[in-house]
Enzyme design. Structure first.
Site, PDB file in Angstrom:
ATOM      1  N   ASP A  15       0.598  -0.755   0.207  1.00 56.45           N
ATOM      2  CA  ASP A  15       0.387  -0.060   0.079  1.00 56.45           C
ATOM      3  C   ASP A  15       0.988   1.495   0.022  1.00 56.45           C
ATOM      4  OD1 ASP A  15      -2.206   1.015   0.360  1.00 56.45           O
ATOM      5  OD2 ASP A  15      -2.373   0.971   1.838  1.00 56.45           O
ATOM      6  N   GLY A  18       0.024   5.497  -4.462  1.00 57.88           N
ATOM      7  CA  GLY A  18      -0.657   6.867  -4.557  1.00 57.88           C
ATOM      8  C   GLY A  18      -0.171   7.804  -3.783  1.00 57.88           C
ATOM      9  N   TRP A  20       2.587   8.271  -1.780  1.00 60.84           N
ATOM     10  CA  TRP A  20       4.422   8.525  -2.518  1.00 60.84           C
ATOM     11  C   TRP A  20       3.739   9.192  -3.680  1.00 60.84           C
ATOM     12  CZ3 TRP A  20       7.365   7.569  -6.488  1.00 60.84           C
ATOM     13  CH2 TRP A  20       8.844   7.426  -6.357  1.00 60.84           C
ATOM     14  N   ARG A  28      -0.533   9.322  -9.952  1.00 56.93           N
ATOM     15  CA  ARG A  28      -0.148   7.792  -9.270  1.00 56.93           C
ATOM     16  C   ARG A  28       0.283   6.339 -10.175  1.00 56.93           C
ATOM     17  NH1 ARG A  28      -3.762   7.331  -5.436  1.00 56.93           N
ATOM     18  NH2 ARG A  28      -4.318   5.306  -6.027  1.00 56.93           N
ATOM     19  N   HIS A  32       2.549   3.547  -9.159  1.00 50.96           N
ATOM     20  CA  HIS A  32       2.394   1.768  -9.217  1.00 50.96           C
ATOM     21  C   HIS A  32       3.705   1.497  -9.999  1.00 50.96           C
ATOM     22  CE1 HIS A  32      -1.580   2.390  -7.592  1.00 50.96           C
ATOM     23  NE2 HIS A  32      -2.033   2.762  -8.916  1.00 50.96           N
ATOM     24  N   LEU A 126      10.699 -20.988  -4.398  1.00 49.09           N
ATOM     25  CA  LEU A 126      10.229 -20.108  -3.831  1.00 49.09           C
ATOM     26  C   LEU A 126       8.832 -19.869  -4.949  1.00 49.09           C
ATOM     27  CD1 LEU A 126       9.441 -17.178  -2.473  1.00 49.09           C
ATOM     28  CD2 LEU A 126      10.746 -16.196  -4.185  1.00 49.09           C
ATOM     29  N   LEU A 190      -7.462  -4.999   7.268  1.00 48.65           N
ATOM     30  CA  LEU A 190      -7.291  -6.397   6.462  1.00 48.65           C
ATOM     31  C   LEU A 190      -7.776  -5.800   4.546  1.00 48.65           C
ATOM     32  CD1 LEU A 190      -7.788  -8.558   8.747  1.00 48.65           C
ATOM     33  CD2 LEU A 190      -5.528  -7.668   8.742  1.00 48.65           C
ATOM     34  N   SER A 191      -8.390  -4.713   4.476  1.00 42.32           N
ATOM     35  CA  SER A 191      -8.752  -5.060   3.234  1.00 42.32           C
ATOM     36  C   SER A 191      -9.088  -5.864   2.252  1.00 42.32           C
ATOM     37  CB  SER A 191      -7.896  -4.297   2.306  1.00 42.32           C
ATOM     38  OG  SER A 191      -7.183  -2.883   2.899  1.00 42.32           O
TER      39      SER A 191
HETATM   40  C1  FPP Z   1      -1.650   0.296  -3.242  1.00 38.28           C
HETATM   41  O1  FPP Z   1      -1.507   1.447  -3.133  1.00 38.28           O
HETATM   42  C2  FPP Z   1      -0.217  -0.217  -4.998  1.00 38.28           C
HETATM   43  C3  FPP Z   1      -2.329  -0.788  -5.445  1.00 38.28           C
HETATM   44  C4  FPP Z   1      -3.335  -0.737  -5.358  1.00 38.28           C
HETATM   45  C5  FPP Z   1      -1.702  -1.683  -6.402  1.00 38.28           C
HETATM   46  C6  FPP Z   1      -0.101  -2.851  -5.972  1.00 38.28           C
HETATM   47  C7  FPP Z   1       0.626  -3.040  -7.715  1.00 38.28           C
HETATM   48  C8  FPP Z   1       1.518  -2.573  -7.510  1.00 38.28           C
HETATM   49  C9  FPP Z   1       2.951  -2.552  -5.977  1.00 38.28           C
HETATM   50  C10 FPP Z   1       2.972  -2.222  -8.379  1.00 38.28           C
HETATM   51  C11 FPP Z   1       3.026  -3.705  -9.617  1.00 38.28           C
HETATM   52  C12 FPP Z   1       2.419  -4.046  -9.383  1.00 38.28           C
HETATM   53  C13 FPP Z   1       1.228  -4.831 -10.225  1.00 38.28           C
HETATM   54  C14 FPP Z   1       1.155  -6.592 -10.302  1.00 38.28           C
HETATM   55  C15 FPP Z   1       0.092  -4.200 -11.159  1.00 38.28           C
HETATM   56  P1  FPP Z   1      -2.110   2.996  -3.642  1.00 38.28           P
HETATM   57  O2  FPP Z   1      -2.736   2.707  -5.046  1.00 38.28           O
HETATM   58  O3  FPP Z   1      -3.595   2.565  -3.337  1.00 38.28           O
HETATM   59  O4  FPP Z   1      -1.935   3.822  -3.057  1.00 38.28           O
HETATM   60  P2  FPP Z   1      -2.365   4.983  -1.871  1.00 38.28           P
HETATM   61  O5  FPP Z   1      -3.300   4.280  -0.812  1.00 38.28           O
HETATM   62  O6  FPP Z   1      -1.091   5.842  -1.252  1.00 38.28           O
HETATM   63  O7  FPP Z   1      -3.836   5.348  -2.846  1.00 38.28           O
END
Ligand code: FPP
Length: 237
Positions: A15, A18, A20, A28, A32, A126, A190-191
């Site tokens: 998490d 966004g 970051w 955003r 990612h 793994l 836990l989302s």
């Molecule tokens: C949470 O950050 C992240 C996600 C919903 C996406 C996870 C994706 C990756 C780590 C990228 C690479 C991996 C794949 C396989 C696509 P958020 O966007 O919810 O952040 P925020 O809570 O700060 O808005």
């Protein structure tokens, strides 16, 4: 001497991509993109640290609520990541598995997933489990449907439905429950992640945003895990 307690299975809620990005005045998608690099580094760290299973929560069933643009970007990134990582996975004896509803994903992503699963199915060093279009409740619904289908077909008696039968009907069939759940970016929830499987999992939350998560942060989580006494509902010593 007490043996060093090491988690066989580590699950991570990645998490903070966004936030970051926003804090740096970036879109955003940049968060990612950076997050994807960290996924790659984390797979290498897991291999190095002797973790047996690494489950990564990359796209939840609820993430479809995000903008069309962000959803499309995440789908595309997932496909690129699987395709580009595949040679590394094969070379290093790493198995790839997907958990979640495949049928709702774009065709090209579905075939990248199938190819990845197929070409690594005998690997043992793994197991990287990618939760993509995954929801814990949706997983349980799918398991109940499957079991109900078996009952209807006459190949399962309702009285034979026990914990083992439910576990075997989940997407995670054959994967041991996580020993440690790591969540980045500080949120304490836990989302909808692995709701059945984390029954006795140790929880570790770090404030570090996912794009800043490094091997030293992974090691810190493992160090904290070593301090935990696991009783699985049993009494204190
Ligand atoms: C949470 O950050 C992240 C996600 C919903 C996406 C996870 C994706 C990756 C780590 C990228 C690479 C991996 C794949 C396989 C696509 P958020 O966007 O919810 O952040 P925020 O809570 O700060 O808005």
């Amino acid at each position: 001497m007490k043996p060093v307690q090491r988690p066989l299975h580590v699950a991570i809620i990645m998490d903070g991509n966004g936030r970051w990005a926003t804090r740096r005045g970036l879109p955003r998608s940049e968060g990612h993109r950076r997050g994807m690099t960290v996924v790659r580094q984390t797979i290498r760290a897991a291999l190095d640290l002797g973790v047996g299973y690494l489950t990564l929560y990359a796209f939840s069933s609820e993430n479809w609520k995000r903008s069309e643009k962000e959803v499309a970007f995440l789908m595309q990134m997932c496909e690129v990541m699987i395709t580009e990582e595949l040679p590394f996975l094969i070379k290093n004896d790493i198995r790839f598995r997907h958990i979640g509803r495949k049928e709702e994903l774009p065709e090209t992503l579905k075939s990248a997933i199938r190819r990845g699963e197929d070409l690594t199915k005998n690997n043992r060093a793994l197991c990287v489990v990618l939760a993509f279009n995954y929801g814990g409740r949706q997983e349980m619904v799918d398991a109940v449907r499957r079991l109900a289908g078996d009952v209807k077909e006459g190949c399962l008696a309702p009285d034979d439905i026990d914990e083992k039968a439910v576990a075997a009907s989940l997407y995670t069939a054959g994967i041991p429950d996580p020993d440690l759940l790591v969540r980045t970016s500080g949120e304490m929830r836990l989302s909808n992640f692995l709701l059945w499987q984390i029954c006795y999992t140790e929880l570790y939350v770090t404030k570090v945003f996912w794009p800043d998560f490094r091997k030293k942060d992974f090691e810190r989580a493992l160090k904290e895990f070593r301090k935990r006494t696991r009783r699985f509902g049993g009494a204190h010593d």
